[in-house]
Design a protein around this motif. Structure first.
Motif, PDB file in Angstrom:
ATOM      1  N   ASN A  72      19.195  30.604  39.858  1.00 53.81           N
ATOM      2  CA  ASN A  72      20.312  31.245  38.977  1.00 53.81           C
ATOM      3  C   ASN A  72      21.681  31.279  39.898  1.00 53.81           C
ATOM      4  N   THR A  73      21.759  31.601  41.037  1.00 54.95           N
ATOM      5  CA  THR A  73      22.809  31.549  41.750  1.00 54.95           C
ATOM      6  C   THR A  73      23.346  30.250  42.006  1.00 54.95           C
ATOM      7  N   LEU A  74      22.498  29.438  42.609  1.00 53.39           N
ATOM      8  CA  LEU A  74      22.921  27.917  42.776  1.00 53.39           C
ATOM      9  C   LEU A  74      23.406  27.430  41.432  1.00 53.39           C
ATOM     10  N   PHE A  75      22.961  27.478  40.301  1.00 54.29           N
ATOM     11  CA  PHE A  75      23.602  26.704  38.978  1.00 54.29           C
ATOM     12  C   PHE A  75      24.817  27.421  38.702  1.00 54.29           C
ATOM     13  N   TRP A  76      25.043  28.580  38.940  1.00 52.43           N
ATOM     14  CA  TRP A  76      26.090  29.384  38.713  1.00 52.43           C
ATOM     15  C   TRP A  76      27.331  29.032  39.505  1.00 52.43           C
ATOM     16  N   GLN A  77      27.063  28.760  40.842  1.00 54.13           N
ATOM     17  CA  GLN A  77      27.924  28.412  41.921  1.00 54.13           C
ATOM     18  C   GLN A  77      28.320  26.854  41.615  1.00 54.13           C
ATOM     19  N   ARG A  78      27.411  26.096  41.228  1.00 53.04           N
ATOM     20  CA  ARG A  78      27.688  24.658  41.044  1.00 53.04           C
ATOM     21  C   ARG A  78      28.428  24.497  39.824  1.00 53.04           C
ATOM     22  N   SER A  79      28.173  25.089  38.614  1.00 53.73           N
ATOM     23  CA  SER A  79      28.914  24.870  37.592  1.00 53.73           C
ATOM     24  C   SER A  79      30.221  25.565  37.396  1.00 53.73           C
ATOM     25  N   ALA A  80      30.263  26.702  38.506  1.00 55.16           N
ATOM     26  CA  ALA A  80      31.535  27.451  38.504  1.00 55.16           C
ATOM     27  C   ALA A  80      31.718  28.539  37.275  1.00 55.16           C
ATOM     28  N   SER A  81      30.609  28.618  36.572  1.00 54.37           N
ATOM     29  CA  SER A  81      30.622  29.331  35.283  1.00 54.37           C
ATOM     30  C   SER A  81      29.394  29.930  34.840  1.00 54.37           C
ATOM     31  N   SER A  82      29.163  30.974  33.744  1.00 54.77           N
ATOM     32  CA  SER A  82      28.192  31.496  33.347  1.00 54.77           C
ATOM     33  C   SER A  82      28.176  31.711  31.913  1.00 54.77           C
ATOM     34  N   THR A  83      26.946  31.937  31.304  1.00 52.18           N
ATOM     35  CA  THR A  83      26.799  32.164  29.895  1.00 52.18           C
ATOM     36  C   THR A  83      27.007  33.672  29.385  1.00 52.18           C
ATOM     37  N   THR A  84      27.432  34.340  30.414  1.00 47.51           N
ATOM     38  CA  THR A  84      27.605  35.808  30.163  1.00 47.51           C
ATOM     39  C   THR A  84      28.988  36.313  30.603  1.00 47.51           C
ATOM     40  N   ASP A  85      29.346  37.514  30.086  1.00 48.88           N
ATOM     41  CA  ASP A  85      30.668  38.239  30.334  1.00 48.88           C
ATOM     42  C   ASP A  85      30.426  39.316  31.482  1.00 48.88           C
ATOM     43  N   LYS A  86      29.208  39.180  31.987  1.00 44.97           N
ATOM     44  CA  LYS A  86      28.768  40.309  32.964  1.00 44.97           C
ATOM     45  C   LYS A  86      29.140  39.975  34.369  1.00 44.97           C
ATOM     46  N   VAL A  87      28.466  40.548  35.463  1.00 45.01           N
ATOM     47  CA  VAL A  87      28.743  40.388  36.861  1.00 45.01           C
ATOM     48  C   VAL A  87      29.099  38.920  37.230  1.00 45.01           C
ATOM     49  N   PRO A  88      28.056  37.948  36.835  1.00 53.60           N
ATOM     50  CA  PRO A  88      28.391  36.525  37.392  1.00 53.60           C
ATOM     51  C   PRO A  88      29.589  36.000  36.950  1.00 53.60           C
ATOM     52  N   ALA A  89      30.139  36.247  35.599  1.00 45.79           N
ATOM     53  CA  ALA A  89      31.507  35.818  35.142  1.00 45.79           C
ATOM     54  C   ALA A  89      32.545  36.087  36.300  1.00 45.79           C
ATOM     55  N   HIS A  90      32.432  37.477  36.375  1.00 42.62           N
ATOM     56  CA  HIS A  90      33.698  38.062  37.469  1.00 42.62           C
ATOM     57  C   HIS A  90      33.416  37.729  38.811  1.00 42.62           C
ATOM     58  N   LEU A  91      32.364  37.478  39.169  1.00 43.74           N
ATOM     59  CA  LEU A  91      32.322  36.961  40.773  1.00 43.74           C
ATOM     60  C   LEU A  91      32.608  35.509  40.632  1.00 43.74           C
ATOM     61  N   LEU A  92      32.217  34.789  39.806  1.00 40.67           N
ATOM     62  CA  LEU A  92      32.711  33.400  39.887  1.00 40.67           C
ATOM     63  C   LEU A  92      34.180  33.285  39.811  1.00 40.67           C
ATOM     64  N   ARG A  93      34.875  34.051  39.060  1.00 40.05           N
ATOM     65  CA  ARG A  93      36.153  33.972  38.955  1.00 40.05           C
ATOM     66  C   ARG A  93      36.765  34.262  40.544  1.00 40.05           C
ATOM     67  N   LEU A  94      36.170  35.274  40.994  1.00 44.24           N
ATOM     68  CA  LEU A  94      36.669  35.627  42.389  1.00 44.24           C
ATOM     69  C   LEU A  94      36.145  34.202  43.464  1.00 44.24           C
ATOM     70  N   PHE A  95      35.191  33.662  43.043  1.00 39.05           N
ATOM     71  CA  PHE A  95      34.919  32.330  43.611  1.00 39.05           C
ATOM     72  C   PHE A  95      35.972  31.619  43.682  1.00 39.05           C
ATOM     73  N   GLY A  96      36.610  31.187  42.463  1.00 42.98           N
ATOM     74  CA  GLY A  96      37.744  30.364  42.306  1.00 42.98           C
ATOM     75  C   GLY A  96      38.823  30.584  42.878  1.00 42.98           C
ATOM     76  N   ILE A  97      39.252  32.101  42.997  1.00 34.86           N
ATOM     77  CA  ILE A  97      40.539  32.465  43.515  1.00 34.86           C
ATOM     78  C   ILE A  97      40.259  32.564  44.891  1.00 34.86           C
ATOM     79  N   HIS A  98      39.195  32.722  45.587  1.00 32.39           N
ATOM     80  CA  HIS A  98      38.692  32.572  47.047  1.00 32.39           C
ATOM     81  C   HIS A  98      38.861  31.165  47.616  1.00 32.39           C
ATOM     82  N   GLN A  99      38.619  30.250  46.754  1.00 35.15           N
ATOM     83  CA  GLN A  99      38.242  29.056  47.042  1.00 35.15           C
ATOM     84  C   GLN A  99      39.781  28.342  47.102  1.00 35.15           C
ATOM     85  N   ARG A 100      40.804  28.569  46.116  1.00 35.91           N
ATOM     86  CA  ARG A 100      42.166  28.185  46.165  1.00 35.91           C
ATOM     87  C   ARG A 100      42.836  28.842  47.220  1.00 35.91           C
ATOM     88  N   PHE A 101      42.587  30.031  47.373  1.00 36.38           N
ATOM     89  CA  PHE A 101      43.524  30.813  48.617  1.00 36.38           C
ATOM     90  C   PHE A 101      43.345  30.225  49.998  1.00 36.38           C
TER      91      PHE A 101
END
Length: 154
Positions: A72-101
């Motif tokens: 689950n983690t692998l595919f969320w990370q690879r796609s940088a998205s999830s089909t939920t508005d729960k924890v994974p969506a918030h963490l993936l947004r942080l992944f994107g911010i972290h990557q850009r920073f």
């Protein structure tokens, strides 16, 4: 990678025991109404892993390979998205911010748990002190380089 000030060009180990309130909210067979899944914690650990690398090394304009044994983690990370508005969506947004920073390109791959005893031990063997943990992991760590310990701040 070039080490940041205060760090060496050696492997970095880190571990974090989740706070009790997070453990208490984990979905388990005895707590089916919990709101945090194991995959959520794996995803959070993946972000902490990238933070450890970014704090210890200059990651600008580099490709960082991260591996997980959680599909689950692998595919969320690879796609940088999830089909939920729960924890994974918030963490993936942080992944994107972290990557850009930190200006790196993330790559994510699968590594079966039994093939990575270091990650398993650092995420489970909290009863061991760091020296005892390092001794138990010595067959899997580079013999010529000492490891450095990174501790997440609160």
């Amino acid at each position: 990678l070039v080490p940041r000030k205060g760090y060496k060009n050696t492997p970095v180990l880190w571990r974090l025991k989740w706070p009790q309130h997070i453990i208490d909210d984990l979905v388990t067979s005895s707590n089916p109404n919990g709101s945090i899944s194991n995959s959520d914690l794996e995803l959070a650990g993946g972000l902490l892993h990238l933070e450890a690398i970014a704090q210890c090394f200059d990651t600008r304009e580099r490709t960082l390979l991260s591996k997980t044994d959680n599909l689950n983690t692998l595919f969320w990370q690879r796609s940088a998205s999830s089909t939920t508005d729960k924890v994974p969506a918030h963490l993936l947004r942080l992944f994107g911010i972290h990557q850009r920073f930190h200006r790196y390109v993330p790559r994510h791959d699968y590594l079966a748990g039994p093939s990575n005893p270091v990650a398993d031990a650092t995420s489970r063997d909290f009863h061991l002190t760091w020296p005892d943990l390092m001794t138990s992991l010595s067959p899997y760590l580079p013999q010529r380089a000492s490891c450095q310990i990174w501790t997440p701040s609160k």
